[in-house]
Design a protein around this motif. Sequence first.
Motif, PDB file in Angstrom:
ATOM      1  N   VAL A 119       0.842  -1.206   0.000  1.00  0.00           N
ATOM      2  CA  VAL A 119       0.000   0.000   0.000  1.00  0.00           C
ATOM      3  C   VAL A 119       0.871   1.247   0.000  1.00  0.00           C
ATOM      4  O   VAL A 119       0.626   2.205  -0.752  1.00  0.00           O
ATOM      5  CB  VAL A 119      -0.954   0.004   1.222  1.00  0.00           C
ATOM      6  CG1 VAL A 119      -1.697   1.336   1.312  1.00  0.00           C
ATOM      7  CG2 VAL A 119      -1.934  -1.146   1.141  1.00  0.00           C
ATOM      8  N   THR A 120       1.909   1.247   0.822  1.00  0.00           N
ATOM      9  CA  THR A 120       2.830   2.389   0.901  1.00  0.00           C
ATOM     10  C   THR A 120       3.505   2.642  -0.443  1.00  0.00           C
ATOM     11  O   THR A 120       3.565   3.783  -0.924  1.00  0.00           O
ATOM     12  CB  THR A 120       3.907   2.133   1.971  1.00  0.00           C
ATOM     13  OG1 THR A 120       3.277   1.847   3.221  1.00  0.00           O
ATOM     14  CG2 THR A 120       4.809   3.339   2.119  1.00  0.00           C
ATOM     15  N   LEU A 121       4.007   1.575  -1.054  1.00  0.00           N
ATOM     16  CA  LEU A 121       4.703   1.715  -2.336  1.00  0.00           C
ATOM     17  C   LEU A 121       3.758   2.177  -3.439  1.00  0.00           C
ATOM     18  O   LEU A 121       4.125   3.011  -4.280  1.00  0.00           O
ATOM     19  CB  LEU A 121       5.359   0.389  -2.723  1.00  0.00           C
ATOM     20  CG  LEU A 121       6.431  -0.134  -1.756  1.00  0.00           C
ATOM     21  CD1 LEU A 121       6.931  -1.493  -2.205  1.00  0.00           C
ATOM     22  CD2 LEU A 121       7.586   0.849  -1.636  1.00  0.00           C
ATOM     23  N   MET A 122       2.532   1.656  -3.446  1.00  0.00           N
ATOM     24  CA  MET A 122       1.562   2.045  -4.470  1.00  0.00           C
ATOM     25  C   MET A 122       1.097   3.489  -4.290  1.00  0.00           C
ATOM     26  O   MET A 122       0.779   4.168  -5.264  1.00  0.00           O
ATOM     27  CB  MET A 122       0.362   1.097  -4.442  1.00  0.00           C
ATOM     28  CG  MET A 122       0.670  -0.321  -4.903  1.00  0.00           C
ATOM     29  SD  MET A 122       1.403  -0.384  -6.576  1.00  0.00           S
ATOM     30  CE  MET A 122      -0.005   0.123  -7.566  1.00  0.00           C
ATOM     31  N   MET A 123       1.078   3.970  -3.049  1.00  0.00           N
ATOM     32  CA  MET A 123       0.718   5.372  -2.815  1.00  0.00           C
ATOM     33  C   MET A 123       1.719   6.303  -3.496  1.00  0.00           C
ATOM     34  O   MET A 123       1.343   7.272  -4.163  1.00  0.00           O
ATOM     35  CB  MET A 123       0.654   5.672  -1.316  1.00  0.00           C
ATOM     36  CG  MET A 123      -0.562   5.093  -0.615  1.00  0.00           C
ATOM     37  SD  MET A 123      -0.579   5.449   1.169  1.00  0.00           S
ATOM     38  CE  MET A 123      -0.944   7.206   1.168  1.00  0.00           C
ATOM     39  N   SER A 124       3.009   5.995  -3.342  1.00  0.00           N
ATOM     40  CA  SER A 124       4.035   6.827  -3.989  1.00  0.00           C
ATOM     41  C   SER A 124       4.011   6.679  -5.497  1.00  0.00           C
ATOM     42  O   SER A 124       4.282   7.627  -6.230  1.00  0.00           O
ATOM     43  CB  SER A 124       5.426   6.459  -3.457  1.00  0.00           C
ATOM     44  OG  SER A 124       5.603   6.936  -2.143  1.00  0.00           O
ATOM     45  N   LEU A 125       3.665   5.489  -5.970  1.00  0.00           N
ATOM     46  CA  LEU A 125       3.665   5.227  -7.404  1.00  0.00           C
ATOM     47  C   LEU A 125       2.461   5.845  -8.103  1.00  0.00           C
ATOM     48  O   LEU A 125       2.576   6.372  -9.218  1.00  0.00           O
ATOM     49  CB  LEU A 125       3.681   3.711  -7.650  1.00  0.00           C
ATOM     50  CG  LEU A 125       3.958   3.247  -9.085  1.00  0.00           C
ATOM     51  CD1 LEU A 125       5.352   3.665  -9.520  1.00  0.00           C
ATOM     52  CD2 LEU A 125       3.797   1.740  -9.192  1.00  0.00           C
ATOM     53  N   ASN A 166       9.988   7.788  -5.368  1.00  0.00           N
ATOM     54  CA  ASN A 166       9.718   6.357  -5.218  1.00  0.00           C
ATOM     55  C   ASN A 166      10.931   5.612  -4.678  1.00  0.00           C
ATOM     56  O   ASN A 166      10.788   4.680  -3.876  1.00  0.00           O
ATOM     57  CB  ASN A 166       9.265   5.772  -6.554  1.00  0.00           C
ATOM     58  CG  ASN A 166       7.801   6.049  -6.848  1.00  0.00           C
ATOM     59  OD1 ASN A 166       6.925   5.297  -6.451  1.00  0.00           O
ATOM     60  ND2 ASN A 166       7.539   7.149  -7.536  1.00  0.00           N
ATOM     61  N   ILE A 167      12.132   6.017  -5.080  1.00  0.00           N
ATOM     62  CA  ILE A 167      13.344   5.405  -4.526  1.00  0.00           C
ATOM     63  C   ILE A 167      13.413   5.667  -3.024  1.00  0.00           C
ATOM     64  O   ILE A 167      13.708   4.764  -2.226  1.00  0.00           O
ATOM     65  CB  ILE A 167      14.602   5.958  -5.225  1.00  0.00           C
ATOM     66  CG1 ILE A 167      14.682   5.425  -6.666  1.00  0.00           C
ATOM     67  CG2 ILE A 167      15.863   5.565  -4.455  1.00  0.00           C
ATOM     68  CD1 ILE A 167      15.820   6.029  -7.473  1.00  0.00           C
TER      69      ILE A 167
END
Length: 244
Positions: free
Chosen positions: A49-55, A150-151
């Motif tokens: 969820v965290t990664l998809m929020m930034s993406l 994202n990095i």
Amino acid sequence: MNNAISIDQKTESHFKKGLKIGIPVSIGYIPIAIAFGLLAKSAQVPDIVTLMMSLMIFAGASQFIGINLMAAGVAYWEIVFTTFLLNVRHFLMTASLSQRLPKKTSKKVLAILSFGVTDETFSVASTQQEKELRPTFLLGLNSITFVSWNIGTWIGVFIAVGLPTSIQSSMGIALYSMFIGLLVPSLKKSKETIVVVSIALFVSSLFYWVVPYVIQLSSGMQIICTTVIAASIGALMFPKEEMK
């Protein structure tokens, strides 16, 4: 054939310029994104969820608020509504930048460019000396900041958890440092920028110190009102000729 090569070279040149100018912003984004990843981790938000929020969202303030609201158990519709209000200012920023793009720019390209517009990239793009901005320049500027955000999120989620607490908590100040770094060079070059920034500071102070005694406004609405008022006064004081 030569014309085609020349156009390609110009396109590549504008894109590289956007990448180069976006480097300071992208460097500033990394510690902030790390802080976001750490916050999400501490709030026990699933990593995906965290990664998809930034993406997919790519809006720092909204992501931080969204994580806090999730941790507080707020209903989803309230999270959506709150982040929408906070990001209404993006309509103003993208509308402003669109006026400096070539009239022939397609709606698909405008939609792609609008996704990458943030407070910082808007500040960088809007203070460029050129009357007309090239879409490839904005694409380069938006791309490098998007990748760095994202990095940083990945680092925060998977690597930075082991850092000392003092270092983790200090990362939040990077946002303010970056804004100052973007603002000061513009103040040196433009009298108009100094005036508009001064107006924005005055209006923001009124909303913070005076307005609460009359009416309660959320921080998002205060930002929107301050932006509209300062930009409107600036537009009246320093009118620009319409580009053909």
